[in-house]
Design an enzyme around this catalytic site. Structure first.
Site, PDB file in Angstrom:
ATOM      1  N   CYS A 431       6.161   0.038  -0.337  1.00  0.00           N
ATOM      2  CA  CYS A 431       5.145  -0.948   0.038  1.00  0.00           C
ATOM      3  C   CYS A 431       3.843  -0.611  -0.667  1.00  0.00           C
ATOM      4  CB  CYS A 431       4.930  -0.939   1.548  1.00  0.00           C
ATOM      5  SG  CYS A 431       6.272  -1.699   2.445  1.00  0.00           S
ATOM      6  N   GLU A 433       2.909   3.161  -1.085  1.00  0.00           N
ATOM      7  CA  GLU A 433       2.806   4.611  -1.016  1.00  0.00           C
ATOM      8  C   GLU A 433       2.508   5.247  -2.368  1.00  0.00           C
ATOM      9  OE1 GLU A 433       4.781   2.268   0.855  1.00  0.00           O
ATOM     10  OE2 GLU A 433       6.575   3.478   0.704  1.00  0.00           O
TER      11      GLU A 433
END
Lengths: 787, 269
Positions: A431, A433
């Site tokens: 997402c 990170e």
């Protein structure tokens, strides 16, 4: 897009995901063999990997230019019984559920019942995990305080750097041999274990080369039988490519893509790593091949485009492995989070955007596929035209690419101890990170339900959903005299649950290291070969374990409401608040409206709630950051939800911010749905009050109506808005560009809106595939634009 | 005692009220009374109490009437606090503050104090005005304003009096003088179908502007129906009735009328 690509794209779109038992059967057959019993765990894993690649059915789709499928056909999705042995009920759920379903045939059921379950039951890592964690962990997990990422999927979240474009697997084998030679049995007590790991890596390297050779053979047969001379020529060329790579370093653009694809299939066949796998900085890696081939006259821009498009379709053919239970709730999507990174900076710190960056953006715009995901890293050194090009795709409402701030990513990584070069070569995956690509194992260990912690505090350690005592004693809230009393109780409860989670993590990490090493993935990530250590056992140069905070907006607004009404303005006492919460506001609608409409809310650039947000962040950070994991690395925080805010919301009762029981929590660091009333600049200012540089990623969602982006002037102003957020160290920003009306129509007539892709949280998904709660929530998210 | 004024809204991320990302402060009170007024809450200078329908706590009658006060009495400091929050966006985008309304020039001291406060903090300022104010006031603020957004509606004075409630003599005179002073002025024309957007009126505007050499930019503000709901809320009836909105092509044709005379034209501001 030409006819060939159109056809392949349509084939991919039309393919219906189904469960393929091929992998489970082959794996089981291998583990039933004598070999599996004779050798060490890592060597057995490598043999199993080899057995899979030697025996799996090959699939070469008509007309395609990049070959290789994970299953026997596009969207044939394997299971990983050594990780999660699906029950017959799981299979029913997968088959019958309305969203993100997988067809399960009667044959598959029979194989599962008769061959797979009897062998793997009790041996799967899932069974081992639930057998090894303690009662406190289980109680918190069942209550929805946190989730556990590794109970159905392997530690992954890793991205490749440029090593495969310089070395073939023959070279990696040489590196492995060197490492084996260097083993020091006289003074290194781990020498034997290292030898086993390195032997396993060597076997895995051999396996992937064999797999490519099998494709070469098959392509030759196809070429021989091909009537069309042009396709015949192509097939012959592809056969030659598969003979060269991945054994050798790639020499052409085409070889580079095919090489990566074999590696990708290797990683996702070995284990079902979270976030599949990811080539990372694709525009950087491919540029030398692109330029060289163009100059040599063996590639045209159009051919490069076609090859990239063909490559894109391969990703879309591989849905995320089937998820059940809590894992399905926290990440309910077919997308497997392969996030292509574009732009950003070079290792030297210079602007990395190049011609290929723009060509790949063209491909993204034209393909409009669910997978792979894509993002643009925006550094202050990148030109505005790059950002504007990305915005032109975003404005079409496709939800891709998302935008990341390189100038935040690099310091985030450096703060965690990465070298500046490794940080600049890194980016974001999954997402949002951050990671040092090709050198880091950064594991998301689970989501953490911040508002639920407050609920436990308000109920003196008891979960009101079940009446069970799951927290520690943090005092009777009726005795709290000041807001600080309440906040201290919140911190105490928070630290307790974080302790429980970290203890669980440190057990679960060892289970993976012990029972399911990943020799193939270990070849690809520095410094596993050099250290003779597995990826799952601290072999990577950097090892990070994240706990992802969820519901920042909801917890901030809830604590704010209590401070404002109870302790500062004294127009409400805590007992009244409890009564209203326990009744789910039934009979307290007036109070609920006051809580919603007449209370300071996060997302409005108002320091009253935003200071509380900061305080919550600091407490969360302090509870986690820097605490050791078992791989010579540390725990860190990030703030993102995927779809977990819906699940977490379902286990939290009414909250002091006026939210009713069961409703979704706020997602990422976005304000509570509808609470932001001062427009996007206020949201960004509020969100920037979190210290993004001390996280490993935050997620902020903004929704714009298409009108805002209608003309060039609007786009330029949006670009300025993004640049401003990034100046304030904002990590990531993503946009939904749709009208609420469109979404409501799609809800009513899903068949007409099958292609409507929206930004969910860190990824895009088909709107009609989302659960109705999530659909409603996306509709509710404030439309920030002007009318 | 600090100076205060009456406003009805502060809107952030205003992207159609001048250059860059802006914060627009809407002053309450206007000397004009245009048929097409988009901001009826800005007409009256004093605070107003309205009855609005809201969600109700009682599920048997889902709506209830709630008193809503339109307008706030605010100090310069309070407004500046809000304005300063978005400085990073102004600096990045070349934006700033737009004082609009209503008619900001109706609250002279408050306006001047705000402009001075903005200037002392180096924040770019724009004033969105109907032009209906004494010239000396324009002279007083001209050094504090980076850009005037100057509404020009109708050249025919009879029509102007009918549709805007006042004569346009002062408005045209002030515009002429601002141009002579070489102030930065963007002329904004509301495109009201059949009233201001007629060929006759637009040609007359072009004729009027021709000698005003320093004016080079025109914004055409398309008609939309948003105001209708607002009128209902204020228990007022729009004298305009239902008008069809212009198509993009029609607007482009009208923009072209100005472009051939060398003006830079934006549709929508």
């Amino acid at each position: 897009m030409n006819e060939r690509i159109k056809r392949l794209r349509q084939q991919s779109l039309d393919a219906v995901p189904y469960i393929s038992m091929e992998r489970a059967e082959l794996l089981t057959r291998f583990y039933e063999s004598e070999t599996a019993e004779r050798v060490s765990v890592p060597v057995a894993r490598a043999f199993a990997f080899k057995y899979l690649l030697e025996n799996k059915q090959l699939c070469i789709n008509e007309g395609e230019l990049i070959v290789g499928e994970r299953g026997p056909a596009p969207k044939a999705t394997p299971t990983y019984p050594e990780i999660c042995t699906h029950t017959m009920n799981d299979f029913d759920v997968l088959h019958n559920r309305e969203k993100v379903s997988f067809n399960v045939t009667d044959d598959a059921r029979e194989i599962q019942a008769e061959r797979i379950i009897p062998f793997w039951s009790g041996r799967s890592i899932r069974d081992r995990i639930f057998g090894e964690v303690d009662e406190e962990w289980k109680a918190a997990y069942d209550a929805g305080i946190f989730t556990e990422f590794m109970e159905q999927r392997a530690p992954g979240h890793t991205v490749l750097d440029n090593k495969i474009y310089k070395k073939g697997f023959l070279d990696f084998r040489k590196d492995i041999q060197l490492s084996l030679q260097d083993l020091d049995f006289y003074s290194d007590p781990e020498a034997f274990e290292k030898r086993e790991q390195l032997k396993a890596m060597d076997l895995a390297a051999d396996a992937i080369m064999l797999f490519a050779k099998r494709h070469a053979q098959e392509l030759k047969v196809l070429a021989k039988n091909e009537a069309d001379p042009q396709r015949k020529n192509e097939l012959e060329q592809m056969a030659r490519i598969c003979e060269c790579v991945p054994a050798n370093a790639p020499e052409t653009f085409w070889e580079a893509l095919q090489y990566y694809w074999f590696v990708h299939l290797g990683v996702i066949t070995e284990l079902n790593t979270w976030d599949s796998f990811n080539p990372g900085r694709l525009d950087q890696h491919l540029l030398p091949f692109y330029e060289r081939d163009l100059e040599a006259g063996i590639l045209t821009k159009e051919r490069a485009r076609e090859l990239l498009q063909s490559f894109w379709i391969k990703f879309n053919n591989q849905p995320a492995p089937p998820k059940v239970g809590v894992t399905a709730k926290e990440s309910n999507t077919y997308t497997d989070f392969c996030l292509i990174n574009l732009g950003g900076v070079k290792e030297t710190g210079e602007d990395a955007a190049n011609e290929l960056t723009y060509l790949i953006l063209d491909v993204i715009e034209e393909m409009r596929l669910l997978q792979p995901s894509s993002m643009v890293q925006v550094s202050k050194k990148n030109p505005d035209r790059l950002l504007l090009r990305a915005l032109k795709i975003i404005k079409t409402g496709y939800g891709q690419p998302s935008l990341f701030n390189t100038d935040a990513i690099v310091p985030e990584l450096v703060r965690q101890g990465k070298s500046i070069e490794d940080a600049r070569n890194g980016g974001a995956s999954g997402c949002v990170e951050t990671g040092a690509f090709g050198k880091e194992s950064y594991i998301l260990t689970g989501y953490f339900n911040l508002p639920k912690v407050l609920e436990i505090v308000l109920n003196s350690g008891i979960d009101p959903m079940t009446g069970k005592q799951i927290g520690v004693g943090s005092g009777d809230p009726k005795d709290f005299k000041t807001f600080d009393d309440l906040f201290e109780a919140f911190e105490k409860q928070l630290r307790y649950f974080i302790d429980v989670k970290i203890k669980g993590n440190n057990i679960i990490e060892r289970l993976w290291a012990t029972y399911l090493p990943a020799p193939f993935l270990s070849i690809l990530i520095d410094d596993c070969i050099r250290k003779g250590k597995d990826y799952n056992n601290g072999g990577a140069r950097y090892n990070t374990s994240y706990i992802q905070g969820v519901g920042m907006g909801s917890i901030t607004d809830s604590l704010t409401a209590i401070k404002y009404h109870v302790f500062d303005n004294h127009n409400l006492n805590l007992s009244e608040m409890f009564e209203a919460l326990n009744a789910d506001f039934d009979g307290f609608e007036q109070l609920r409206q006051t809580l919603i409409d007449e209370t300071p809310k996060y997302g409005n650039d108002d320091d009253y709630p935003d200071q509380i947000l900061r305080r919550i962040f600091e407490s969360y950070f302090e509870a986690i950051d820097g605490r050791p994991n078992t791989k010579d690395g540390h725990h860190r925080v990030n703030l993102l939800p995927t779809t977990c805010h819906v699940y977490f919301g379902s286990v939290v009762g009414a909250m002091p911010d006026g939210r009713k029981a069961g409703e979704p929590l706020s997602e990422g660091i976005s304000p509570v749905q509808g609470a932001d009333r001062k427009g996007p600049t206020a949201v960004l200012k509020s969100a920037a009050k979190i210290d993004h540089l001390r996280t490993g990623g935050t997620l902020l969602n903004q929704k714009f109506t298409p009108q805002v982006l209608a003309d060039e002037d609007g786009l330029v102003k949006l670009a300025h808005l993004i640049r401003s957020y990034f100046k304030m160290d904002g990590h990531h920003l993503q946009f939904n560009v749709v009208t609420a009306e469109t979404l409501r129509k799609a809800q009513k007539e899903p068949d007409k809106y099958r292609d409507l892709i929206v930004r969910v949280a860190g990824y895009s998904d088909y709107f009609v595939d989302l659960g109705v709660e999530l659909q409603n929530e996306i509709i509710k998210r404030t439309e920030q634009g002007l009318q | 005692m600090t100076l205060s004024g009456t406003i009805f809204d502060i809107k952030k991320f205003a992207i159609h009220d001048g250059p860059g990302i802006r914060t627009t402060v809407f002053f309450k009170g206007c000397p004009l009374n245009c048929w097409w007024c988009h901001n009826p809450e800005g007409l009256k200078a004093e605070l107003e109490t309205l009855s609005v329908r809201v969600r109700s706590a009682d599920s048997n009658s889902p709506h209830a009437d709630k008193k809503e006060i339109v307008g706030h009495q605010v100090t310069v400091e309070t407004v500046m606090e809000e304005i300063e929050k978005d400085v990073i966006f102004y600096d990045q985008s070349g934006g700033g503050v737009t004082l609009s309304g209503g008619e900001p020039l109706m609250q002279e001291e408050f306006l001047c104090a705000l402009l001075e406060a903005c200037k002392s903090r180096r924040i770019n300022t724009a004033v969105d005005t109907s032009g209906y104010a004494r010239w000396t006031l324009f002279e007083r603020i001209s050094g504090l304003v980076d850009e005037f957004l100057y509404d020009l509606k109708l050249i025919d004075d009879e029509y102007h009096s009918k549709y805007a409630g006042v004569s346009n003599e002062l408005i045209l005179e002030n515009l002429r003088k601002l141009s002579e002073k070489e102030e930065k002025v963007i002329v904004r024309i509301p495109m009201i179908p059949g009233i201001t957007d007629t060929g006759l009126n637009l040609e007359a505007i072009i004729g009027f502007l021709a000698p005003l050499k320093s004016i080079r930019e025109i914004d055409l503000l398309p008609y939309n129906k948003l105001a209708e709901d607002k009128f209902k809320k204020f228990n007022m009836t729009s004298k305009l009735g239902q008008l069809p909105a212009q198509t993009e092509m029609e607007l482009n044709d009208k923009a072209e009328l100005f472009r051939v005379h060398g003006y830079s034209v934006k549709i929508g501001g």
